[in-house]
Write a protein that holds these residues in place. Structure first.
Motif, mmCIF file in Angstrom:
data_model
loop_
_atom_site.group_PDB
_atom_site.id
_atom_site.type_symbol
_atom_site.label_atom_id
_atom_site.label_comp_id
_atom_site.label_asym_id
_atom_site.label_seq_id
_atom_site.Cartn_x
_atom_site.Cartn_y
_atom_site.Cartn_z
ATOM 1 N N PRO A 246 0.792 -1.246 0.000
ATOM 2 C CA PRO A 246 0.000 0.000 0.000
ATOM 3 C C PRO A 246 0.822 1.292 0.000
ATOM 4 O O PRO A 246 0.400 2.264 -0.640
ATOM 5 N N PRO A 247 1.981 1.351 0.683
ATOM 6 C CA PRO A 247 2.741 2.611 0.618
ATOM 7 C C PRO A 247 3.167 2.984 -0.792
ATOM 8 O O PRO A 247 3.127 4.162 -1.172
ATOM 9 N N LEU A 248 3.554 1.975 -1.590
ATOM 10 C CA LEU A 248 3.938 2.271 -2.969
ATOM 11 C C LEU A 248 2.723 2.713 -3.782
ATOM 12 O O LEU A 248 2.818 3.632 -4.605
ATOM 13 N N ALA A 249 1.571 2.075 -3.535
ATOM 14 C CA ALA A 249 0.342 2.501 -4.218
ATOM 15 C C ALA A 249 0.019 3.946 -3.861
ATOM 16 O O ALA A 249 -0.359 4.749 -4.736
ATOM 17 N N GLY A 250 0.172 4.312 -2.581
ATOM 18 C CA GLY A 250 -0.086 5.688 -2.168
ATOM 19 C C GLY A 250 0.876 6.670 -2.802
ATOM 20 O O GLY A 250 0.484 7.765 -3.215
ATOM 21 N N ALA A 251 2.156 6.282 -2.903
ATOM 22 C CA ALA A 251 3.149 7.168 -3.516
ATOM 23 C C ALA A 251 2.849 7.374 -4.995
ATOM 24 O O ALA A 251 2.936 8.507 -5.505
ATOM 25 N N LEU A 252 2.493 6.305 -5.692
ATOM 26 C CA LEU A 252 2.151 6.420 -7.114
ATOM 27 C C LEU A 252 0.904 7.277 -7.311
ATOM 28 O O LEU A 252 0.814 8.075 -8.251
ATOM 29 N N LEU A 253 -0.053 7.125 -6.398
ATOM 30 C CA LEU A 253 -1.285 7.907 -6.500
ATOM 31 C C LEU A 253 -1.004 9.386 -6.230
ATOM 32 O O LEU A 253 -1.552 10.276 -6.902
ATOM 33 N N ALA A 254 -0.145 9.668 -5.259
ATOM 34 C CA ALA A 254 0.216 11.058 -4.978
ATOM 35 C C ALA A 254 0.934 11.687 -6.176
ATOM 36 O O ALA A 254 0.706 12.860 -6.509
ATOM 37 N N TRP A 255 1.791 10.910 -6.840
ATOM 38 C CA TRP A 255 2.488 11.414 -8.025
ATOM 39 C C TRP A 255 1.500 11.679 -9.160
ATOM 40 O O TRP A 255 1.640 12.670 -9.887
ATOM 41 N N ALA A 256 0.499 10.811 -9.289
ATOM 42 C CA ALA A 256 -0.535 11.037 -10.311
ATOM 43 C C ALA A 256 -1.295 12.326 -10.016
ATOM 44 O O ALA A 256 -1.669 13.070 -10.930
ATOM 45 N N ALA A 257 -1.534 12.606 -8.720
ATOM 46 C CA ALA A 257 -2.230 13.840 -8.347
ATOM 47 C C ALA A 257 -1.393 15.059 -8.699
ATOM 48 O O ALA A 257 -1.905 16.070 -9.196
ATOM 49 N N VAL A 258 -0.082 14.978 -8.453
ATOM 50 C CA VAL A 258 0.810 16.098 -8.765
ATOM 51 C C VAL A 258 0.880 16.329 -10.267
ATOM 52 O O VAL A 258 0.821 17.472 -10.744
ATOM 53 N N ARG A 259 0.988 15.247 -11.020
ATOM 54 C CA ARG A 259 1.095 15.366 -12.480
ATOM 55 C C ARG A 259 -0.250 15.613 -13.144
ATOM 56 O O ARG A 259 -0.295 16.014 -14.308
ATOM 57 N N GLY A 260 -1.346 15.348 -12.434
ATOM 58 C CA GLY A 260 -2.675 15.548 -13.008
ATOM 59 C C GLY A 260 -2.989 14.589 -14.131
ATOM 60 O O GLY A 260 -3.723 14.931 -15.066
ATOM 61 N N SER A 261 -2.461 13.381 -14.049
ATOM 62 C CA SER A 261 -2.664 12.403 -15.115
ATOM 63 C C SER A 261 -3.239 11.120 -14.543
ATOM 64 O O SER A 261 -2.737 10.587 -13.553
ATOM 65 N N GLY A 262 -4.321 10.617 -15.177
ATOM 66 C CA GLY A 262 -4.919 9.355 -14.756
ATOM 67 C C GLY A 262 -4.528 8.186 -15.623
ATOM 68 O O GLY A 262 -4.891 7.046 -15.317
ATOM 69 N N ARG A 263 -3.800 8.445 -16.693
ATOM 70 C CA ARG A 263 -3.403 7.344 -17.602
ATOM 71 C C ARG A 263 -2.102 6.728 -17.102
ATOM 72 O O ARG A 263 -1.030 6.931 -17.675
#
Length: 335
Positions: A246-263
């Motif tokens: 889960p920590p890696l999933a959270g980190a990847l999700l936070a990076w997606a939020a910063v980049r504004g990309s869902g793909r």
């Protein structure tokens, strides 16, 4: 005076040691009360709409369906979190013999949230529900108040905030799961009413905000699991999974939020792995209970003293919320 002193000493012994076994009858009564609250919530929310029923807004129908699908996924996440809180708080507070009447609150509120979220998950209409929204707001507030109660419970013990008290006192982060359930359910109602071209929450784009919030929720849940697994000395290598996947999933999700990309296929894949871990954790905890003296034949004691069965699905609920956030991010990119 002597009788009152005896009652206080009995309460103290309960708080320090907890109950040693489950008495089915009080739990059955509480379950009936929780079911009654859930049914009242369901009927108060009205009949769920089928796809295409009810008045439509001026937005494009395909976009309405996309928003509704994202809202339903948020409702699924809220449902799992509410169910986890309902069962976990019911057992843990029963172990404390409900010596404080406020301990009934999360059981009844989480049952209302569970009914509300299930209602929303089955509602394919494009309109939000005021009843569902009110219940989710109540859940968010209840979780924050519960966090204060648990923090006070830990701090008032001898030695205050030290490891032993964090291990064995009221789990300090547990009430926040109810807040997360309410936040996800409330977000679902907002997303239903939002402009599909640019869904907003609190005046900010819904996708990045939900992605960041879910990442924080995963971090808190990992912290709680890590603390309790540390108490268990990580005697089984599988106990490292909740503090690694889960920590890696959270980190990847936070990076997606910063980049504004869902793909982001990797982020989606890791979120699905986190969802599977939450469900698989129930199996591991079931096995952990079976290893205690008497196993499942002694279920009335081992359910209270063994690993908490309802806790792991919280990861699944948050993973589903993360997937909904990615859907909103991707749709915003194409708007």
């Amino acid at each position: 005076m002597q009788a009152g002193g005896n009652r206080e000493r009995a309460k103290l012994r309960v708080r320090e040691r907890g109950l040693t076994s489950v008495n089915v009858h009080p739990l059955a009564t509480l379950a009936l009360a929780a079911a009654g609250v859930g049914l009242l919530t369901w009927f108060a929310a009205g009949r769920p709409q089928h796809s295409g029923s009810g008045p439509r807004r001026h937005f494009h129908p395909r976009s309405d369906v996309a928003n509704t699908n994202a809202a339903q996924r948020l409702n699924h996440g809220s449902t799992l979190l509410a169910a986890s809180v309902l069962l976990d708080s019911g057992l843990e507070h029963y172990r404390g013999q409900y010596f404080n009447r406020a301990m009934y609150t999360p059981v009844l509120v989480s049952s209302a949230v569970l009914a509300s979220s299930l209602h929303g998950a089955g509602d394919a209409g494009a309109r939000s529900s005021r009843v569902r929204h009110a219940v989710q707001a109540l859940a968010g507030l209840t979780g924050v108040v519960g966090l204060g109660f648990h923090a006070y419970n830990v701090g008032k013990r001898e030695g205050g905030y030290r490891w032993e008290n964090l291990f064995y006192a009221a789990p300090i982060g547990a009430p926040f799961a109810l807040t997360l359930a309410g936040v996800l359910g409330g977000a679902a109602e907002r997303v239903r009413d939002a402009d599909p071209r640019d869904a907003l929450l609190l005046g900010l784009p819904a996708g990045p905000l939900l992605a960041a919030g879910t990442a924080l929720g995963l971090a808190g849940t990992v912290g709680e699991a890590g603390l309790l697994h540390f108490r268990g000395a990580y005697h089984n290598p599988a106990m490292f999974l909740p503090v690694s996947v889960p920590p890696l999933a959270g980190a990847l999700l936070a990076w997606a939020a910063v980049r504004g990309s869902g793909r982001r296929p990797l982020t989606r894949g890791w979120l699905w792995a986190t969802a599977a871990l939450g469900l698989g954790g129930v199996g591991f905890h079931t096995y952990g209970i079976s290893r205690k003296m008497g196993g499942w034949r002694n279920w009335s004691q081992n359910l209270l003293s063994g690993p908490p069965l309802p806790a792991p699905p919280a990861f699944t609920g948050l993973a589903l919320a993360g997937l909904a956030a990615l859907d909103l991010l991707e749709r915003r990119e194409h708007a």
